[in-house]
Scaffold this active site. Structure first.
Site, PDB file in Angstrom:
ATOM      1  N   CYS A 146     -47.433 -16.990 -21.461  1.00 36.47           N
ATOM      2  CA  CYS A 146     -46.694 -15.727 -21.501  1.00 36.47           C
ATOM      3  C   CYS A 146     -48.100 -15.058 -22.771  1.00 36.47           C
ATOM      4  CB  CYS A 146     -45.951 -15.247 -21.251  1.00 36.47           C
ATOM      5  SG  CYS A 146     -46.276 -13.503 -20.470  1.00 36.47           S
ATOM      6  N   LYS A 168     -45.937  -3.693 -14.257  1.00 31.06           N
ATOM      7  CA  LYS A 168     -46.006  -4.846 -15.333  1.00 31.06           C
ATOM      8  C   LYS A 168     -45.616  -5.518 -13.585  1.00 31.06           C
ATOM      9  CE  LYS A 168     -41.941  -5.964 -18.193  1.00 31.06           C
ATOM     10  NZ  LYS A 168     -40.766  -5.464 -18.928  1.00 31.06           N
ATOM     11  N   SER A 197     -42.994 -11.271 -16.582  1.00 30.48           N
ATOM     12  CA  SER A 197     -42.289 -10.498 -17.200  1.00 30.48           C
ATOM     13  C   SER A 197     -43.521 -10.281 -17.978  1.00 30.48           C
ATOM     14  CB  SER A 197     -41.355 -10.376 -17.923  1.00 30.48           C
ATOM     15  OG  SER A 197     -40.930  -9.302 -18.173  1.00 30.48           O
ATOM     16  N   HIS A 240     -42.300 -17.379 -17.074  1.00 31.14           N
ATOM     17  CA  HIS A 240     -41.201 -17.804 -17.509  1.00 31.14           C
ATOM     18  C   HIS A 240     -39.955 -18.977 -16.950  1.00 31.14           C
ATOM     19  CE1 HIS A 240     -42.127 -15.403 -21.455  1.00 31.14           C
ATOM     20  NE2 HIS A 240     -42.766 -14.162 -20.045  1.00 31.14           N
ATOM     21  N   GLU A 242     -38.864 -20.386 -18.815  1.00 32.20           N
ATOM     22  CA  GLU A 242     -37.537 -21.275 -19.123  1.00 32.20           C
ATOM     23  C   GLU A 242     -36.601 -19.582 -19.537  1.00 32.20           C
ATOM     24  OE1 GLU A 242     -39.849 -17.970 -21.900  1.00 32.20           O
ATOM     25  OE2 GLU A 242     -40.112 -19.697 -20.176  1.00 32.20           O
ATOM     26  N   ARG A 254     -32.322  -3.422 -21.622  1.00 30.28           N
ATOM     27  CA  ARG A 254     -32.659  -3.114 -22.606  1.00 30.28           C
ATOM     28  C   ARG A 254     -34.174  -2.000 -22.135  1.00 30.28           C
ATOM     29  NH1 ARG A 254     -37.447  -7.016 -24.328  1.00 30.28           N
ATOM     30  NH2 ARG A 254     -38.156  -6.239 -22.262  1.00 30.28           N
TER      31      ARG A 254
END
Length: 358
Positions: A146, A168, A197, A240, A242, A254
């Protein structure tokens, strides 16, 4: 295959509890198995620090090679930290100076939360470019995630990220292989999911304008995986792989909490395909209740995580394991037995896999 617990990093014990093979260092030294030393530059904020360790070490440990993996976690001193995280880093993390002296076979650069409009204005930019320059000369191959991808292509190729006009890129997106013959993706499904993200992007046209090879794309999310012109020394991820099953939900919690607190101007959308469609109304109702609480200056309502959990599925984990297994497998074939030397004799650093011209 086994990860070696060569330090007291709590991630090793957590992985043991999950059922991963983690060797004690005393046992490892008595095994006649080659060691591979992989660095992990963890630039994630305090709340995600330990989860990021586990996510990447888990993928390394899932590799199907007969080797002992020593994962060396470090960070950049210029990244602002809270007192608790700083104490954790001082207790468990290694220093870049030590790793430079001893060498690494491979390196993973994590993402980070962007704070500035331009990467060169980030407080950690100078230290990060020092790591990039060192890796470019001394490490066999580096996997970038990223923001790290955006930093490396800007620093090495002069290619700057662009702000996504729609906001986003957030959710779980379908991808296809652009070059299925490349060894990094040779045994991956031709269509698979990966989470994204990010607010910023580098397009396929931009990657290719600098001679970088795009291996995996998404019609909605853009480029997921690309490699440097030599096809191996730099691996660029915009997604991502992972991420855990709950990573996007944690991010959503969050962000909507920060919106309720007035730290964000707009309410965050539900990440695309994070949930089964049948449960999206439940999360939409939660967002409306948060909006009412914000308007009335009331406490934040509780996210109904137990109800949402059954509607969240990991549809990318096997692909991520295969990708990392391919990456480490090719690194194993070309890296020198001395970790301070990037390539074995006879390997061309400009074409380490011998693929150019084919």
């Amino acid at each position: 295959m086994p990860v070696v617990a060569h330090s007291q990093l709590p991630a090793f014990e957590r992985l043991r509890e999950e059922g991963h093979v983690v060797l004690d260092e005393n046992r490892a030294v008595h095994q006649d198995i080659r060691e591979l030393h992989i660095g992990l530059l963890n630039m994630m904020p305090d709340a995600a620090l330990m989860a990021t360790e586990r996510q990447f070490i888990r993928l390394v440990s899932a590799s199907n090679l007969i080797a002992q993996f020593h994962v060396h976690v470090f960070t950049l001193p210029s990244i602002p930290r809270g007192e608790k995280a700083q104490a954790y880093i001082e207790q468990y993390y290694e220093s870049f100076e030590t790793l430079k002296r001893e060498g690494l076979d491979a390196l993973i650069l994590s993402g980070a939360n962007p704070q500035a409009a331009h990467l060169s204005e980030e407080p950690f930019w100078e230290e990060l470019t020092q790591v990039i320059d060192w890796a470019n000369e001394n490490v066999t191959t580096t996997m970038c995630s990223c923001l790290a991808t955006h930093a490396v292509v800007e620093h090495l190729y002069g290619l700057k990220r662009q702000r996504l006009p729609e906001g986003k890129c957030w959710g779980v997106f379908s991808h296809t292989l652009a070059h299925p013959e490349h060894p990094l993706v040779s045994n991956l499904n031709t269509k698979f999911d990966t989470p994204h993200s990010r607010f910023n992007d580098i397009s396929q046209e931009a990657f290719e304008s600098k001679g970088l090879r795009v291996l995996v794309t998404s019609q909605q999310a853009g480029v997921h995986l690309a490699v440097s012109p030599d096809l191996f020394r730099w691996i660029f991820l915009q997604g991502h792989p992972e991420y855990d099953r709950a990573s996007l939900l944690k991010e959503y919690k969050r962000d909507i909490t920060r919106w309720h607190a007035g730290q964000y101007k707009t309410c965050p959308p539900i990440p695309y395909r994070m949930l089964d469609e049948r449960l999206e109304p439940l999360l939409n109702d939660f967002a409306h209740r948060v909006a009412d609480a914000k308007l009335n200056d009331s406490p934040m309502p509780e996210l109904p995580e137990p109800l949402l959990w059954n509607g969240i599925h990991n549809t990318w984990g096997d692909t991520a394991k295969a990708l990392f297994s391919n990456w480490i497998g090719k690194m194993y074939q070309v890296t020198h037995h001395e970790r301070s030397i990037p390539f074995m004799e006879g390997i061309d650093p400009n074409d380490p896999l011998g693929l150019l011209g084919k």
